[in-house]
Design an enzyme around this catalytic site. Structure first.
Site, PDB file in Angstrom:
ATOM      1  N   HIS A 157      35.290  54.542  37.209  1.00 49.84           N
ATOM      2  CA  HIS A 157      36.492  54.433  37.973  1.00 49.84           C
ATOM      3  C   HIS A 157      37.161  53.068  39.077  1.00 49.84           C
ATOM      4  O   HIS A 157      37.130  53.526  39.993  1.00 49.84           O
ATOM      5  CB  HIS A 157      36.450  56.046  39.402  1.00 49.84           C
ATOM      6  CG  HIS A 157      35.922  57.003  38.346  1.00 49.84           C
ATOM      7  ND1 HIS A 157      37.166  57.687  37.617  1.00 49.84           N
ATOM      8  CD2 HIS A 157      34.825  57.811  38.507  1.00 49.84           C
ATOM      9  CE1 HIS A 157      36.085  58.601  37.328  1.00 49.84           C
ATOM     10  NE2 HIS A 157      34.953  58.382  37.378  1.00 49.84           N
ATOM     11  N   SER A 278      46.905  25.327  36.047  1.00 46.37           N
ATOM     12  CA  SER A 278      48.519  26.050  35.775  1.00 46.37           C
ATOM     13  C   SER A 278      49.080  25.044  35.953  1.00 46.37           C
ATOM     14  O   SER A 278      48.431  23.879  36.780  1.00 46.37           O
ATOM     15  CB  SER A 278      48.567  26.979  36.946  1.00 46.37           C
ATOM     16  OG  SER A 278      49.487  26.701  37.540  1.00 46.37           O
ATOM     17  N   LYS A 284      43.893  26.488  40.250  1.00 45.62           N
ATOM     18  CA  LYS A 284      43.807  27.060  39.459  1.00 45.62           C
ATOM     19  C   LYS A 284      42.920  27.387  38.155  1.00 45.62           C
ATOM     20  O   LYS A 284      42.429  25.696  37.897  1.00 45.62           O
ATOM     21  CB  LYS A 284      44.848  27.811  38.509  1.00 45.62           C
ATOM     22  CG  LYS A 284      46.250  28.371  39.811  1.00 45.62           C
ATOM     23  CD  LYS A 284      45.481  30.358  39.754  1.00 45.62           C
ATOM     24  CE  LYS A 284      46.489  31.033  38.685  1.00 45.62           C
ATOM     25  NZ  LYS A 284      46.041  32.183  39.192  1.00 45.62           N
ATOM     26  N   GLU A 291      41.984  36.382  27.975  1.00 41.71           N
ATOM     27  CA  GLU A 291      43.017  37.353  27.965  1.00 41.71           C
ATOM     28  C   GLU A 291      43.679  36.613  27.132  1.00 41.71           C
ATOM     29  O   GLU A 291      44.022  38.192  26.249  1.00 41.71           O
ATOM     30  CB  GLU A 291      44.394  36.658  29.054  1.00 41.71           C
ATOM     31  CG  GLU A 291      43.693  36.703  30.273  1.00 41.71           C
ATOM     32  CD  GLU A 291      44.732  35.946  31.641  1.00 41.71           C
ATOM     33  OE1 GLU A 291      45.167  36.531  32.477  1.00 41.71           O
ATOM     34  OE2 GLU A 291      45.317  34.605  30.930  1.00 41.71           O
TER      35      GLU A 291
END
Ligand code: ARG
Length: 469
Positions: A157, A278, A284, A291
């Site tokens: 969880h 970025s 970044k 992804e």
């Protein structure tokens, strides 16, 4: 559009719009090699069975072999105006050897021909997929072995659960990938039924020898129903299902790594070569590769849905709808191969932040089950033991204390079975050491599994042919 294989019966020419709309050459051109290999076997069979003369057969085979060489050398000219790859090759053969080329299509239809081509293509691609999965397993195993002494907090969880070895976590991926591999190998069994000779849908009155063609092309069995042979696309659906499940596994692996690479977790560093920055935020370092691996799942599931919906309610036997099984099939295979290739390379370049991980192991809630099991070993019932440790957890949380802060007296208040001895088990190594059940996370069990996998995977001498080698 080139001269049609079926044009004679037509009172007038098809519209250019129809030609463009119905053509599949733009995508089925990738089947060229298989189309020619199938045709060579078919032409040989026609000669042996005396359906055409030996000489005609030899001439056709020679012409086809020369086309095959052109395809392999990337020199075969695709006619983008052709209806499909079958007519394109037929036309090229006529150019090479003249009218006798037309005898090749004896006792054959494009309906059985296309199934043969796709099955041959899939059999090859399954080999490639299996190789790539093995390489990914090896890459994951390498990471596990390099970090065999690292303990991680595990999660259920997304809440801290228990200590496990990092290698144990990696072995979980390897197991899932093994099932993927098995699924492909299993799907291959059913793809391995040779359809040629089913002709349009009913077979043929000509004395063909399907067994010969089957053996020539290395298929295991013949299809047994001509109608089913030209209508069946289960083998595509099975492959796409296998690819979908594999893509789900890859997305879960990618997601773990994405989470672990966040500042919040800080367990790992993904190498710069697999990240992007970025355009606006100078600080970044984004895990875009992971992804996109996660995203390929959507694309591949879409491909599976596409073929399932295509097939739903389709009457027997061949319908032109079936032409549209190929774009999603090719897309899913290409997407998966690209995904596996980069994942293999990315795994070879992950660095662990050992200190950050070790700091998380100070959280003693990781050992609550160990205290429960300690009490059970002393004869306390599971229910009681759970209650006792539950009370300890609650008090510690309320008072901002840890289990190890509790004095002997305080421990005794929870249970007379508790004493300073429990301090010994409030330790990550002790915790994993105790999980000796088969498949558990103890170093003993994990080392056994690592060894098994190393042996199993070593048998496959494959290397990856990319810049990431
Ligand atoms: N291009 C077709 C396909 O991909 C094969 C040709 C069969 N065409 C036909 N009209 N019977 O399925």
């Amino acid at each position: 559009m080139a001269k049609k294989m079926w044009g004679t019966r037509f009172a007038k020419k098809t519209s250019l719009l129809t030609d463009k709309f119905t053509s599949s050459i733009a995508f089925d051109k990738r089947l060229a090699k298989y189309d020619v290999l199938g045709s060579i076997a078919h032409a040989k069979m026609l000669g042996r069975s005396r359906i055409i003369s030996k000489k005609e057969s030899q001439l056709i085979v020679k012409g086809l072999k020369s086309i095959l060489r052109e395809i392999e050398d990337n020199k075969f000219r695709i006619n983008h105006k052709a209806e499909d790859i079958h007519s394109n090759i037929q036309e090229a053969l006529v150019k090479k050897i003249g009218e006798v080329a037309h005898k090749l299509h004896t006792a054959r239809s494009r309906n059985d021909q296309i199934v043969l081509d796709v099955k041959m293509y899939i059999k090859d691609e399954i080999k490639n997929l299996v190789k790539l999965i093995i390489l990914l397993q090896k890459s994951v195993l390498g990471f596990a072995k390099r970090n065999a002494n690292i303990i991680l907090p595990s999660y259920t969880h997304m809440q801290v659960a228990q200590c496990i070895l990092l290698a144990h976590h990696m072995l979980a991926y390897i197991e899932a990938l093994e099932r993927d591999k098995d699924r492909f190998k299993d799907a291959k069994k059913r793809t391995n039924h040779m359809p040629l000779g089913s002709c349009a849908l009913s077979g043929t009155s000509l004395p063909i020898d399907r067994e010969f063609v089957k053996d020539e092309l290395g298929f295991a069995k013949l299809t047994n129903n001509s109608l089913d042979s030209v209508s069946d696309r289960d083998f595509i659906i099975e492959l796409l299902s296998g690819l979908s499940i594999l893509s789900v596994h890859l997305s879960r692996m990618a997601e773990d790594l994405i989470l672990w690479s966040t500042k919040e977790f800080n367990f790992i560093d993904i190498d710069f070569s697999f990240c992007t920055g970025s355009s606006i935020m100078p600080h970044k370092k984004n895990p875009d590769v992971l992804e996109l691996i996660r995203a390929s799942t959507g694309r591949i599931q879409g491909d599976l849905s596409s073929v399932l919906i295509l097939m739903k309610g389709l009457p027997l036997s061949y319908n032109r709808d079936l032409q549209m099984d190929k774009p999603p099939l090719f897309d899913a295979i290409d997407t998966m191969k690209g995904t596996l290739e980069i994942f293999i390379a990315l795994f070879r370049n992950i660095k662990l932040n050992e200190e950050a991980i070790a700091n998380r192991l100070m959280d003693e809630s990781l050992f609550s089950v160990d205290i429960v099991e300690h009490l059970i070993a002393k004869g306390v019932s599971y229910r009681q033991a759970h209650d006792i440790v539950g009370r300890m957890v609650k008090d510690c949380l309320d008072k901002g204390r840890k289990f190890s802060d509790l004095s002997e007296q305080e421990l005794k208040k929870y249970s007379d079975k508790l004493g300073p001895g429990i301090k010994r088990i409030l330790n990550a190594w002790t915790s994993v050491n105790m999980k000796r059940s088969h498949g558990g996370t103890s170093p003993l069990q994990v080392a056994k599994q690592l060894k098994n996998w190393a042996q199993k995977l070593k048998k496959n001498h494959i290397s990856l042919n990319t810049e990431f080698k």
